[in-house]
Design a protein around this motif. Sequence first.
Motif, PDB file in Angstrom:
ATOM      1  N   MET A   1      76.060  76.981  51.498  1.00  0.00           N
ATOM      2  CA  MET A   1      75.411  75.713  51.315  1.00  0.00           C
ATOM      3  C   MET A   1      76.158  74.844  52.170  1.00  0.00           C
ATOM      4  O   MET A   1      77.440  74.583  52.460  1.00  0.00           O
ATOM      5  N   ALA A   2      75.481  73.505  52.579  1.00  0.00           N
ATOM      6  CA  ALA A   2      76.052  72.477  53.420  1.00  0.00           C
ATOM      7  C   ALA A   2      76.977  71.461  52.564  1.00  0.00           C
ATOM      8  O   ALA A   2      76.604  71.550  51.176  1.00  0.00           O
ATOM      9  N   VAL A   3      77.866  71.096  53.019  1.00  0.00           N
ATOM     10  CA  VAL A   3      78.553  70.207  52.444  1.00  0.00           C
ATOM     11  C   VAL A   3      78.033  68.836  52.100  1.00  0.00           C
ATOM     12  O   VAL A   3      77.359  68.468  53.055  1.00  0.00           O
ATOM     13  N   LYS A   4      77.966  68.435  50.905  1.00  0.00           N
ATOM     14  CA  LYS A   4      77.232  67.198  50.556  1.00  0.00           C
ATOM     15  C   LYS A   4      78.216  66.064  50.416  1.00  0.00           C
ATOM     16  O   LYS A   4      79.410  65.959  49.740  1.00  0.00           O
ATOM     17  N   VAL A   5      78.011  64.938  51.411  1.00  0.00           N
ATOM     18  CA  VAL A   5      78.929  63.632  51.344  1.00  0.00           C
ATOM     19  C   VAL A   5      77.918  62.547  51.054  1.00  0.00           C
ATOM     20  O   VAL A   5      76.701  62.123  51.385  1.00  0.00           O
ATOM     21  N   PHE A   6      78.710  61.552  50.277  1.00  0.00           N
ATOM     22  CA  PHE A   6      77.989  60.413  49.610  1.00  0.00           C
ATOM     23  C   PHE A   6      78.714  59.368  50.079  1.00  0.00           C
ATOM     24  O   PHE A   6      79.933  59.277  50.058  1.00  0.00           O
ATOM     25  N   ASP A  62      74.253  53.956  37.708  1.00  0.00           N
ATOM     26  CA  ASP A  62      73.272  55.070  37.319  1.00  0.00           C
ATOM     27  C   ASP A  62      73.248  55.821  38.864  1.00  0.00           C
ATOM     28  O   ASP A  62      73.292  56.859  38.950  1.00  0.00           O
ATOM     29  N   VAL A  63      72.744  54.851  39.745  1.00  0.00           N
ATOM     30  CA  VAL A  63      72.594  55.361  41.213  1.00  0.00           C
ATOM     31  C   VAL A  63      73.874  56.083  41.724  1.00  0.00           C
ATOM     32  O   VAL A  63      73.751  57.082  42.118  1.00  0.00           O
ATOM     33  N   ILE A  64      74.927  55.244  41.656  1.00  0.00           N
ATOM     34  CA  ILE A  64      76.269  55.528  42.013  1.00  0.00           C
ATOM     35  C   ILE A  64      76.696  57.056  41.215  1.00  0.00           C
ATOM     36  O   ILE A  64      77.229  57.670  41.897  1.00  0.00           O
ATOM     37  N   GLU A  65      76.581  57.023  39.928  1.00  0.00           N
ATOM     38  CA  GLU A  65      77.032  58.171  39.052  1.00  0.00           C
ATOM     39  C   GLU A  65      76.527  59.353  39.519  1.00  0.00           C
ATOM     40  O   GLU A  65      76.858  60.693  39.818  1.00  0.00           O
ATOM     41  N   LYS A  66      75.025  59.343  39.742  1.00  0.00           N
ATOM     42  CA  LYS A  66      74.111  60.444  40.136  1.00  0.00           C
ATOM     43  C   LYS A  66      74.534  60.928  41.652  1.00  0.00           C
ATOM     44  O   LYS A  66      75.005  61.973  41.712  1.00  0.00           O
ATOM     45  N   ALA A  67      74.762  60.080  42.481  1.00  0.00           N
ATOM     46  CA  ALA A  67      75.159  60.445  43.827  1.00  0.00           C
ATOM     47  C   ALA A  67      76.463  60.894  43.922  1.00  0.00           C
ATOM     48  O   ALA A  67      76.936  62.035  44.845  1.00  0.00           O
ATOM     49  N   ALA A  68      77.216  60.533  43.233  1.00  0.00           N
ATOM     50  CA  ALA A  68      78.790  61.165  43.192  1.00  0.00           C
ATOM     51  C   ALA A  68      78.821  62.316  42.454  1.00  0.00           C
ATOM     52  O   ALA A  68      79.696  63.275  43.197  1.00  0.00           O
ATOM     53  N   ALA A  69      78.123  62.488  41.459  1.00  0.00           N
ATOM     54  CA  ALA A  69      78.233  63.887  40.750  1.00  0.00           C
ATOM     55  C   ALA A  69      77.553  65.013  41.524  1.00  0.00           C
ATOM     56  O   ALA A  69      77.987  65.945  41.590  1.00  0.00           O
ATOM     57  N   GLU A  70      76.655  64.542  42.542  1.00  0.00           N
ATOM     58  CA  GLU A  70      76.033  65.530  43.347  1.00  0.00           C
ATOM     59  C   GLU A  70      76.697  66.125  44.712  1.00  0.00           C
ATOM     60  O   GLU A  70      76.242  66.758  45.438  1.00  0.00           O
ATOM     61  N   ALA A  71      77.758  65.112  44.926  1.00  0.00           N
ATOM     62  CA  ALA A  71      78.437  65.082  46.186  1.00  0.00           C
ATOM     63  C   ALA A  71      79.654  65.924  46.110  1.00  0.00           C
ATOM     64  O   ALA A  71      80.288  65.867  45.224  1.00  0.00           O
ATOM     65  N   VAL A  74      83.092  62.001  48.234  1.00  0.00           N
ATOM     66  CA  VAL A  74      82.542  60.629  48.337  1.00  0.00           C
ATOM     67  C   VAL A  74      83.456  59.739  49.223  1.00  0.00           C
ATOM     68  O   VAL A  74      84.594  59.762  49.447  1.00  0.00           O
ATOM     69  N   ILE A  75      82.893  59.130  50.214  1.00  0.00           N
ATOM     70  CA  ILE A  75      83.776  58.341  50.868  1.00  0.00           C
ATOM     71  C   ILE A  75      83.145  56.674  50.683  1.00  0.00           C
ATOM     72  O   ILE A  75      82.091  56.427  50.669  1.00  0.00           O
ATOM     73  N   HIS A  76      84.054  55.914  49.953  1.00  0.00           N
ATOM     74  CA  HIS A  76      83.598  54.658  49.515  1.00  0.00           C
ATOM     75  C   HIS A  76      84.223  53.563  50.028  1.00  0.00           C
ATOM     76  O   HIS A  76      85.644  53.274  50.189  1.00  0.00           O
ATOM     77  N   THR A  77      83.594  52.736  50.935  1.00  0.00           N
ATOM     78  CA  THR A  77      84.077  51.736  51.724  1.00  0.00           C
ATOM     79  C   THR A  77      83.348  50.164  51.367  1.00  0.00           C
ATOM     80  O   THR A  77      84.042  49.325  52.119  1.00  0.00           O
ATOM     81  N   TYR A 105      85.855  65.373  46.064  1.00  0.00           N
ATOM     82  CA  TYR A 105      86.968  64.839  46.653  1.00  0.00           C
ATOM     83  C   TYR A 105      86.489  63.166  47.080  1.00  0.00           C
ATOM     84  O   TYR A 105      85.358  63.007  47.111  1.00  0.00           O
ATOM     85  N   TRP A 106      87.539  62.380  46.895  1.00  0.00           N
ATOM     86  CA  TRP A 106      87.106  60.970  46.682  1.00  0.00           C
ATOM     87  C   TRP A 106      87.930  60.144  48.037  1.00  0.00           C
ATOM     88  O   TRP A 106      89.326  60.061  47.737  1.00  0.00           O
ATOM     89  N   LEU A 107      87.591  59.822  49.094  1.00  0.00           N
ATOM     90  CA  LEU A 107      88.111  59.154  50.003  1.00  0.00           C
ATOM     91  C   LEU A 107      87.912  57.477  49.630  1.00  0.00           C
ATOM     92  O   LEU A 107      86.800  57.106  50.174  1.00  0.00           O
TER      93      LEU A 107
END
Length: 346
Positions: A1-6, A62-71, A74-77, A105-107
Amino acid sequence: MAVKVFVTGVTGYVGGTVFDYVYNAHKDYEYTVLVRDEARAQLVKAKYPTVEVASGALEDTDVIEKAAAEADIVIHTADSSDHAISARAIAKGLKDGHTAEKPGYWLHLSGTAILTWYDQVNNRAGEGPHPEYIYNDLDGVDRMLSFPDDGIHRDVDKIIQGAASDAVKPTIICPPLIYGKGSGVGNQTSVQLPYLIEAGLSDGYVPVVKPGKTEWDHVDVHSLADLYVKLVDATQDPSKNSNPEIFGIRGFFFAASGTHSFLQLAEKVVSEIKKQGYSNKVTVKQYSLAELRELKGDNLIISTYAFSSRGEAQRAKKYLGWEPKGMSLAEGVTETVDILAKAKGL
């Protein structure tokens, strides 16, 4: 499976450049990007047609939580160093969506303005760095985990560090003054250096806080983006992704290639404006901090000129083999004067 990045902040200066580098290094990954309006979404999709867009602002937890849970990563800038709401949402999403067997993982992008805390508390405006408060991100990382709670960015850094667990593996990237033209789809210029150049072009002088000894570190935006690529690579490398010196509470990376005083930087800006023929009368003017705040307003940019921020960046070299290879700060001044002057129609 492909690595998922948010990714957040893809139309920003740092975030746009970081995303461009990571995307081009790993086109086989699946990307979801947080975008707050349709115009920005179209801009992103035009250059990166395979990305998925999560529509929302930093307050849309809610949008951010869902995307982070699925990734997986996470790259947060996006306003990441000071926006507690989005940081808590990412922490919750990663916790809810991951396990010790499949960690997230959270960058996280912070900044070395936090290193100004000592000068601010002790009213050392315009002074050079106190030798005991030049921080080292390798041997001195324990000192960096106990910055005063009222330090700039500290409240959000504590959220990231507090989220660390077997299931959530964060790291904090802490760059100083950033320069160079970005490669993202949105903003391509930084803040601190353009602020000085704009003053020189518009006001005829470049301000410096007396007595002009303030020092900061600096890094080219492309070198910074390369560090992010190395961290993304590390998340998929079994020899690195469980290393607590990379991911976890001790994952706290400075990203610096050199050091400057703001007086030296101001003098270089003046010299370059003259050299490129935009003004023969521009000069450096020194002010007390109170005078400068009265003149320009009391904001974070002014504080960066007034208080020293020095850190020795050794962790990324040791654990990731990172070497900054971008243009020098002097070259960055030359490039940015040209960009901003042409944007003003000069």
